[in-house]
Design a protein around this motif. Structure first.
Motif, PDB file in Angstrom:
ATOM      1  N   LEU A  48       0.847  -1.196   0.000  1.00  0.00           N
ATOM      2  CA  LEU A  48       0.000   0.000   0.000  1.00  0.00           C
ATOM      3  C   LEU A  48       0.883   1.246   0.000  1.00  0.00           C
ATOM      4  CD1 LEU A  48      -2.711  -0.940   2.671  1.00  0.00           C
ATOM      5  CD2 LEU A  48      -2.887  -1.125   0.175  1.00  0.00           C
ATOM      6  N   THR A  49       0.577   2.157  -0.885  1.00  0.00           N
ATOM      7  CA  THR A  49       1.212   3.481  -0.894  1.00  0.00           C
ATOM      8  C   THR A  49       0.214   4.472  -0.327  1.00  0.00           C
ATOM      9  OG1 THR A  49       2.487   2.878  -2.860  1.00  0.00           O
ATOM     10  CG2 THR A  49       2.363   5.210  -2.308  1.00  0.00           C
ATOM     11  N   LEU A  50       0.619   5.198   0.706  1.00  0.00           N
ATOM     12  CA  LEU A  50      -0.308   6.017   1.486  1.00  0.00           C
ATOM     13  C   LEU A  50       0.158   7.468   1.541  1.00  0.00           C
ATOM     14  CD1 LEU A  50      -0.603   3.572   4.530  1.00  0.00           C
ATOM     15  CD2 LEU A  50      -2.086   3.634   2.509  1.00  0.00           C
ATOM     16  N   ASP A  51      -0.801   8.405   1.415  1.00  0.00           N
ATOM     17  CA  ASP A  51      -0.551   9.824   1.623  1.00  0.00           C
ATOM     18  C   ASP A  51      -1.436  10.304   2.762  1.00  0.00           C
ATOM     19  OD1 ASP A  51       1.357  10.127  -0.255  1.00  0.00           O
ATOM     20  OD2 ASP A  51       0.075  11.068  -1.767  1.00  0.00           O
ATOM     21  N   GLU A  52      -0.860  11.099   3.648  1.00  0.00           N
ATOM     22  CA  GLU A  52      -1.612  11.573   4.808  1.00  0.00           C
ATOM     23  C   GLU A  52      -2.743  12.524   4.392  1.00  0.00           C
ATOM     24  OE1 GLU A  52      -0.828  13.514   9.243  1.00  0.00           O
ATOM     25  OE2 GLU A  52       0.633  13.814   7.629  1.00  0.00           O
ATOM     26  N   VAL A  53      -3.911  12.357   5.007  1.00  0.00           N
ATOM     27  CA  VAL A  53      -5.065  13.229   4.807  1.00  0.00           C
ATOM     28  C   VAL A  53      -5.688  13.493   6.168  1.00  0.00           C
ATOM     29  CG1 VAL A  53      -5.573  12.516   2.425  1.00  0.00           C
ATOM     30  CG2 VAL A  53      -6.509  11.209   4.334  1.00  0.00           C
ATOM     31  N   GLY A  54      -6.773  14.258   6.170  1.00  0.00           N
ATOM     32  CA  GLY A  54      -7.460  14.530   7.417  1.00  0.00           C
ATOM     33  C   GLY A  54      -8.667  15.413   7.191  1.00  0.00           C
ATOM     34  N   ASN A  55      -9.529  15.477   8.175  1.00  0.00           N
ATOM     35  CA  ASN A  55     -10.740  16.280   8.052  1.00  0.00           C
ATOM     36  C   ASN A  55     -10.443  17.768   7.983  1.00  0.00           C
ATOM     37  OD1 ASN A  55     -12.424  14.055   8.040  1.00  0.00           O
ATOM     38  ND2 ASN A  55     -12.675  14.038  10.266  1.00  0.00           N
TER      39      ASN A  55
END
Length: 885
Positions: A478-485
């Motif tokens: 899995l390649t993941l990029d940080e996100v958030g509300n």
């Protein structure tokens, strides 16, 4: 009118095409008109530049070789001029036909005439059409065809119609229907007061009716929409609905005009409906969250991505290509679909984690949108910036973000704010997890709790399935990029992670840092202006330095040297003893330490003293400064010529070793050339490597090559002997998409050249060095180079150096450079920059700015200011101003 006959003849074929459009061409003919003809002509010309796809076309288009354009949402165009006709007594009336879209549209909302919006009085219609208001006389009328017509209006056969008034008769007939084409007929009556000449027009209209699966009962929605019945479709500004229709394709008579032609089965209804619903949600400032207007084009070089990009940017969205088809995602906070911990990660597998990505830092966003109030010109929205991000990054990182399909200022600002906040989520990871997580798909939001890195929310941006290895079978990467509300909720504070700065170590100086010298003047007690030289250096923090020692002498007499001492706490000084006007002096500086230690003088500075008239001296320098400033861009042009030349060289050299697979190739190439005649001796050697690989799934092609060319040549012609040697090395890499359009390119070049020429009267020697780099992605290019050019001959010499940087983007370009020049016994150091900042590592200041060609001090501390004529003295220490007669 004879003078327009050739133009009318050329347009005749186009008008015929409009009339029959899709009715009488047949399958082959329609494909040729829609795609093949335009592509073939453009490819033969070879000069077509890719145009950005937007919701406006502000320039009138002419000629038959024009790509198809289909309008969706609210747009504005100047139109495609396909027909001009004059008629009546003294040719008092003129007709113009402008095509708006190559597919039916919904409504013509208003028209701009010579840069001023006018309304159309559809209640006042007569033979010449509906009245365009705003004129004292009835001089301008308009008729509108939305493209859903099957025959011409009855008015076209009357006195003022296209058929009834064609001059000569038969230029427009009942067969020229323009079926499925949206166009307008302008009828102008020339009037000395109101209409002395034909004005410029801009047409604002609502684009094509669109199919909305949410309104189709047979597709899981609720309503009368049916894909195979255009009459059931409706106008929509929803960007996801627009993208869905582009995916399915726009058809006429069974032929695909514009779009992908993706079958319904590959566009799962549920995610498309959900995304469209998000676009229709209201916000505190708008009734709908996202709206768009665009012109889908088949222009040469415009890809599907180019057409979809502005529409998807209008909803901060994107497309993910999954097993069951294409899925859209729009700009809104997503639910977390899974929670992972360290236990889900394969023990011993490689794991990559980055808390902050400096290359992707953005803390300021600016750009444009299409403003209907400004005649649909690209207008700046309010730039968005984050004080917290600026403080954390310690410098400004600005990015231009232009919205080509957005026509609301508040929406553009919201999109820019969301983009800025998204960029502040900096973390990224690549992990390998157990096979059970194959259910995760690109676009999903997940939570990952790590004992080492903390708990973060990520978006899955890449997923791949591994083969059998020591860690097991079918593990998932899995390649993941940080996100958030916090992306779409400004009330949430996004935690910033300051840039890590290594602790500083004590510095013991062995010479002056930043030593510079330049010509100035001092005023004697009698008021006479005398030549002087001002010296300056960086602030000295080393407590072991007692003082600063400056040594100077006439450049042509180094045996007679003068010394001057200055306090350690100062950063500038003036030497005047023994100086005479218009004379070259050499200066160098060092530090005097306690306890004593070995020190050395700084690099010498050469300064030519001024005359007693400072203003005249500065005026004489203006032309020299402009010449020096041209050196950087000229060197950049030489760099690009070197790249083009090496590309041609590597394409024509002999391959000595070659390997090739189905989608990859690698080659080693070389060329050896020698030639000796009575007038020429030549030796040239070229060595290079080339590697190319095409990804089987994405069709993306990467190319990497490196080449070195060595050449020595001596020629003799008409009494002139020239010896020249050069060595050029270059490394280039690029990635192209499936259509051959470069996604990114990078190049680095080193060039050395030396030439000596002797003729009957003189010898000239020239040596040059160019070191340059260039990187290009999405129309944004960054260039940097270091260039040196030295020339000697006829008893004189000159050297010119440039440290030059340039960034080009859609807004324009920005230059910055440092230039060093020695010509005619005068040494010059020139800095070109938008901002000039002085810093000691912790505090920064802007000592001066240049506005409108005027130098303005932001802040200055001085001991004494003296006017050029010596009649005004400002004492900064004593706080007095003295004026003398």
């Amino acid at each position: 009118m004879p003078f327009i006959a050739p133009a009318i003849a050329a347009i005749g074929a186009a008008v015929t095409g409009i009339a029959s459009f899709v009715g009488g061409l047949g399958v082959v003919g329609q494909a040729l008109l829609g795609i093949g003809l335009n592509f073939a002509v453009n490819a033969l010309r070879g000069d077509q530049q890719q145009q950005a796809v937007t919701g406006t076309q502000l320039q009138v288009q002419y000629g038959a070789d024009r790509p198809r354009e289909i309008a969706v949402g609210l747009v504005a165009v100047a139109g495609h001029d396909v027909y001009t006709n004059t008629y009546g007594p003294s040719n008092k009336y003129m007709q113009k036909v402008f095509v708006l879209s190559d597919f039916p549209v919904t409504a013509l909302t208003r028209i701009a005439v010579n840069g001023e919006w006018r309304t159309i009085n559809w209640g006042n219609v007569e033979g010449r059409g509906a009245q365009v208001t705003g004129f004292d006389g009835d001089v301008l009328r308009i008729r509108f065809y939305d493209g859903r017509h099957t025959a011409l209006q009855a008015a076209e056969f009357g006195e003022h119609g296209l058929v009834g008034s064609s001059n000569p008769a038969g230029r427009w007939t009942a067969e020229h229907v323009g079926k499925s084409t949206a166009f307008v007929v302008i009828n102008a009556r020339f009037d000395d007061e109101e209409m002395a000449s034909l004005p410029q027009f801009l047409f604002e209209f609502q684009g094509a009716p669109l199919y909305d699966p949410r309104k189709d009962t047979t597709s899981g929605g609720a309503g009368a929409h049916r894909w195979n019945d255009v009459a059931t479709w409706e106008y929509s500004e929803n960007p996801i609905v627009q993208a869905y229709n582009y995916e399915r394709g726009f058809f006429a008579n069974g032929q695909l005009l514009v779009g992908k032609g993706v079958p319904e089965i590959d566009l799962p209804a549920a995610p498309w409906m959900s995304a469209a619903n998000v676009c229709d949600e209201s916000t505190p400032t708008r009734a709908f969250r996202y709206r768009a207007g665009a012109l889908f084009s088949t222009s040469d070089g415009v890809t599907h991505s180019d057409n979809l990009a502005p529409v998807l940017e209008a909803c901060s969205g994107g497309l993910f290509y999954l097993v069951d088809g294409d899925h859209p995602i729009v700009g809104a906070n997503q639910p977390v679909v899974a929670t992972l911990t360290d236990d889900d990660i394969i023990v011993g597998s490689p794991r990559q984690f980055r808390a902050k990505r400096r290359s992707d830092l953005v803390n300021t966003v600016f750009g444009t949108y299409n403003s209907p109030d400004d005649l649909w010109a690209a207008t700046s929205y309010d730039p968005r910036s984050s004080a917290e991000a600026l403080a954390a990054d310690r410098e400004r990182h600005a990015k231009a973000l232009n919205f080509g399909a957005v026509f609301l200022a508040s929406q553009a600002s919201d999109l820019a704010e969301a983009a800025l906040r998204r960029a502040r989520y900096q973390a990224s990871e690549t992990i390998i997890v157990r096979p059970r997580w194959i259910v995760l798909e690109p676009g999903d939001w997940i939570s990952l709790a790590s004992a080492r890195y903390g708990t973060r929310t990520y978006q899955v941006v890449g997923r791949s399935l591994g083969a059998l290895n020591a860690n097991g079978a079918r593990n998932v990467t899995l390649t993941l990029d940080e996100v958030g509300n916090g992306i779409y909720d400004s009330s949430i504070v996004i935690p910033e992670r300051p840039v890590r700065i290594a602790p500083a170590f004590p510095v013991r100086l062995s010479t002056l840092q930043g030593f510079l010298a330049y010509a100035s003047q001092v005023t004697s007690e009698s008021g006479r202006a005398l030549p002087a030289i001002t010296v300056q250096w960086d602030l000295i923090d080393d407590v072991t330095v007692d003082s600063v020692l400056i040594e100077y002498w006439k450049s042509d007499d180094p045996t007679r040297r003068i010394q001057a001492n200055f306090e350690r706490a100062s950063v500038t000084g003036v030497v005047a003893e023994g100086l005479v006007p218009r004379t070259s002096y050499t200066l160098q500086g060092t530090v005097v330490t306690n306890p004593p230690r070995n020190t050395f003088f700084s690099a010498p500075q050469i300064v030519t003293t001024l005359t007693e008239d400072l203003a005249a001296e500065l005026a004489d320098l203006q032309e020299d400064i402009q010449e020096i400033l041209r050196f950087g861009p000229e060197s950049l042009g030489k760099l690009e010529e070197l790249l083009e030349g090496l590309a041609a060289t590597i394409a024509t050299t002999n391959v000595v070793q070659h390997s090739e697979a189905e989608s990859a190739s690698a080659a080693i190439i070389e060329e050896r050339t020698t030639r000796a005649t009575e007038t020429e001796a030549l030796a040239r050697r070229t060595d290079g490597v080339v590697a190319t690989l095409t990804d089987v799934e994405t069709k993306v092609t990467g190319t990497a090559q490196a080449v070195t060319t060595l050449e020595g040549r001596v020629t003799s012609a008409e009494g002139t002997v020239t010896a020249a040697a050069s060595a050029v090395t270059a490394a280039t890499a690029r990635i192209d998409n499936a259509e051959g359009v470069a996604l990114g390119a990078a190049s680095a070049v080193n060039s050395l050249s030396a030439t000596v020429t002797q003729n009957t009267s003189s010898i000239t020697a020239q040596a040059a060095l160019i070191n340059g780099v260039q990187a290009t992605v999405d129309g944004v290019s960054a260039n940097g180079l270091f260039s040196v050019d030295a020339i000697a001959g006829d008893g004189i010499g000159s050297v010119r150096m440039a440290l030059f940087a340039r960034v080009n983007d859609s807004v324009g370009y920005v230059d910055s450079g440092l230039y060093i020049d020695v010509t005619g016994g005068v040494g010059t150091v020139l800095i070109q920059a938008n901002r000039f900042i002085v810093t000691d590592g912790s505090a920064s200041t802007y000592p001066f700015v240049i506005q409108g060609g005027v130098v303005k001090l932001a802040i200055a501390r001085f001991q004494q200011l003296v006017s050029d004529n010596g009649k005004m003295v400002i004492d900064g220490s004593g706080g007095t101003i003295s004026i003398y007669d």
